[in-house]
Motif scaffolding. Structure first.
Motif: not given
Length: 217
Positions: A120, A124, A129-131, A167-170, A182
Motif C-alpha cells: 500500500r 497517498q 490509500t491505494p493498494y 487493486a483498489g483504494v481505501n 477494488e
C-alpha cells in the motif's frame, strides 16, 4: 465449512502480533462475472463431454457474492492476510442440456481461500490509500450437478489451486473504520468428482468490482 473459514480470518486478526502492527477485518460484496471456460469430463451415465461454457455470475441472487479478509499490516507498506471469497457461477440452460446435464453450477459457491500479500501507499492522497495484492490458496466449491440420467452431486469438495489478484483504494472514515473499492481477479483449477463415477474439470476465472467496509484494531 464457511464458519470455520470465517473463524480463521478472525483468529488472524485477534492473534498475537507486535503492538505496533495494524490489524484489519474487511467485508465486501459487489458485481462478479465469469468469462467462458471449457468444461470436460466423464458422464455418470457413460460417455464423455467437452464444451465451452458461458458461465453466468448472477452476483445479487441468493446466495449473494461476498468476501471477507483479515490483514496484518507489518508497517506502512507491507501486509499479509487470509481471504475467503464466496463467488458463484451457473452454466446456461441451453449449454448444460446440450452436453447432458440438468444442472451444472457452483452457487454455494466457488469458495476460494487464499493467503495474501499486500503493498500500500498510505495516505497517498490525504485520506485515500491505494493498494495492490495477490495470493494463492485452494478452491473449495459446492458442486451442484445433475446428469440427464438423474445422478445428483451436491456437496463441498476441495477441487484444486486458486490464485487471486487485486487493486483498489481505501478511504479512512475514522481511526477505526474505512471504506474501499477494488477490482479483483481470481483463477481456480477445479477437478470435481460426480456421483456415479463421473467427473467435471473446469478452470473458473472471475472478475469483480468490490465495495466494502474495514474495521481496524
Amino acid at each position: 465449512m464457511k464458519l470455520v473459514i470465517l473463524s480463521a480470518v478472525a483468529a488472524l486478526c485477534l492473534g498475537v502480533a507486535p503492538a505496533s502492527a495494524e490489524m484489519e477485518v474487511s467485508l465486501y460484496s459487489g458485481w462478479q462475472t465469469a468469462p467462458h471456460s471449457r468444461a470436460s469430463g466423464d458422464h455418470p451415465d457413460g460417455g464423455s463431454y467437452n464444451a465451452l461454457i458461458g458461465w453466468e455470475g448472477r452476483s445479487f441472487e441468493a446466495p449473494p457474492y461476498y468476501g471477507v479478509r483479515g490483514t496484518w499490516w507489518r508497517d506502512e507498506k507491507l501486509g499479509f492476510g487470509l481471504e475467503f471469497t464466496h463467488a458463484k457461477v451457473y452454466a446456461p440452460d441451453s449449454e448444460k442440456e446440450a452436453i447432458g446435464f440438468n444442472r451444472m453450477e457452483f452457487t454455494d459457491g466457488i469458495n476460494l481461500i487464499t493467503v495474501n500479500a499486500y503493498r500500500r501507499w498510505q495516505n497517498q492522497w490525504r485520506d485515500i490509500t491505494p493498494y495492490v495484492g495477490g495470493g494463492i490458496g485452494l478452491s473449495i466449491p459446492h458442486v451442484d450437478v445433475e446428469s440427464a440420467g438423474g445422478e445428483k452431486t451436491f456437496g463441498y469438495q476441495v477441487t484444486g489451486p486458486a490464485v487471486r489478484l487485486l487493486a483498489g483504494v481505501n478511504y479512512d472514515l475514522s481511526e477505526r473504520f474505512a471504506v474501499f473499492g477494488e477490482y479483483q481477479f481470481t483463477y481456480s483449477n477445479n477437478e470435481a468428482d460426480l456421483e456415479g463415477g463421473g467427473s467435471l474439470e473446469t478452470e473458473i476465472k472471475t472478475n469483480a468490482l468490490n465495495f466494502g467496509v474495514t474495521l481496524k484494531f
